[in-house]
Write an enzyme that holds these catalytic residues in place. Structure first.
Site, mmCIF file in Angstrom:
data_model
loop_
_atom_site.group_PDB
_atom_site.id
_atom_site.type_symbol
_atom_site.label_atom_id
_atom_site.label_comp_id
_atom_site.label_asym_id
_atom_site.label_seq_id
_atom_site.Cartn_x
_atom_site.Cartn_y
_atom_site.Cartn_z
ATOM 1 N N HIS A 1 0.845 -1.203 0.000
ATOM 2 C CA HIS A 1 0.000 0.000 0.000
ATOM 3 C C HIS A 1 0.873 1.244 0.000
ATOM 4 C CE1 HIS A 1 0.693 1.036 4.278
ATOM 5 N NE2 HIS A 1 0.660 -0.275 4.496
ATOM 6 N N CYS B 1 2.741 -4.948 7.024
ATOM 7 C CA CYS B 1 2.450 -4.628 5.628
ATOM 8 C C CYS B 1 3.687 -4.070 4.939
ATOM 9 C CB CYS B 1 1.307 -3.615 5.554
ATOM 10 S SG CYS B 1 -0.306 -4.342 5.918
#
Length: 255
Positions: free
Chosen positions: A214, A230
């Site tokens: 992301h 992440c």
């Protein structure tokens, strides 16, 4: 009074001539009748002067109708012509040359055409895409048909919340994702300043949540082990990567 009557010589000659004339007439009459009968038979061959019994119709025929002649029998009717011939015409003789050359009137040779380059007209086959995340390098590599076509710097999970290694597949693709803070419950509006940036690419389902690539506004963390697991990227980089992957794209994470 009975007895022979004496007749003169002239009278006997006259009587013999009359008898011969009568015999000749009878003979001509008989010949004339035979000739007339033969002529009648030629003109009307189906007429018969003899009386015959009515024939019994074979099985499948109606009594009184003309019996159906068995195949190949000669009933006096015209024989069935061979296929392709007309009755009374000369039989057609197969032409072996015609079989070899079905269009003998065409003697022109077709010009030899150049080979068709199919690749010039068919769409390009879609490249096989896969991602390889190298944790030690803090970098993700884009492969297209086993050739590296791009690579981007990333931030990975810190030691307490590491990014998992293994083989995965992309199963989430979200443009302008909305982020909800798991600790405070606060919802951040989508955009470049959101904690998830402009794109989200989810690839690993873990017990404590989903791991994915992301964007991030915290660009200073890129190249570091700083996330909760992440993979953070520059917004422009994650947008470019998003355009290359699809659902099911393989993701390999190695140390």
């Amino acid at each position: 009074m009975t007895g022979w009557v004496k007749v003169g010589r002239c009278d006997r000659v006259r009587a013999i001539a009359l008898a011969a004339s009568s015999a000749t007439c009878l003979m001509f009459c008989a010949q004339g009748q035979a000739l007339a009968q033969a002529t009648e038979n030629l003109v009307n061959p189906t007429r018969s002067t003899s009386v015959e019994a009515t024939p019994v119709a074979p099985a499948g025929n109606v009594a009184g109708e003309t019996p159906i002649a068995p195949t190949g029998s000669n009933t006096g009717e015209n024989p069935i012509a061979p296929a392709g011939n007309v009755v009374g015409e000369t039989p057609v003789t197969p032409d072996k040359n015609a079989e070899a050359n079905p269009n003998p009137s065409s003697t022109a040779q077709w010009p030899e055409l150049p080979p068709l380059d199919a690749a010039a007209y068919l769409p390009d086959a879609k490249a096989r895409v896969r991602l390889e995340l190298r944790l030690g390098e803090r970098r993700v590599y884009l492969y297209e048909d086993d050739k590296v076509t791009a690579s981007y710097p990333v931030a990975i999970g810190k030691s307490s919340t590491p990014t998992p290694t293994g083989e995965y597949k992309v199963f989430q693709l979200i443009e302008n994702p909305i982020w909800k803070n798991p600790w405070t419950g606060q919802v951040t509006a989508p955009g470049a300043n959101s904690a998830l940036g402009l794109r989200w690419i989810g690839f690993a389902q873990m017990s404590n949540g989903i791991i994915g690539f992301h964007g991030t506004p915290t660009v200073s963390s890129i190249g570091q082990a700083a996330s909760n697991g992440c993979v953070r990227m520059h917004n422009e980089d994650v947008v470019a990567l998003f355009s290359k992957v699809e659902m099911g794209t393989p993701v390999t994470v190695i140390r």
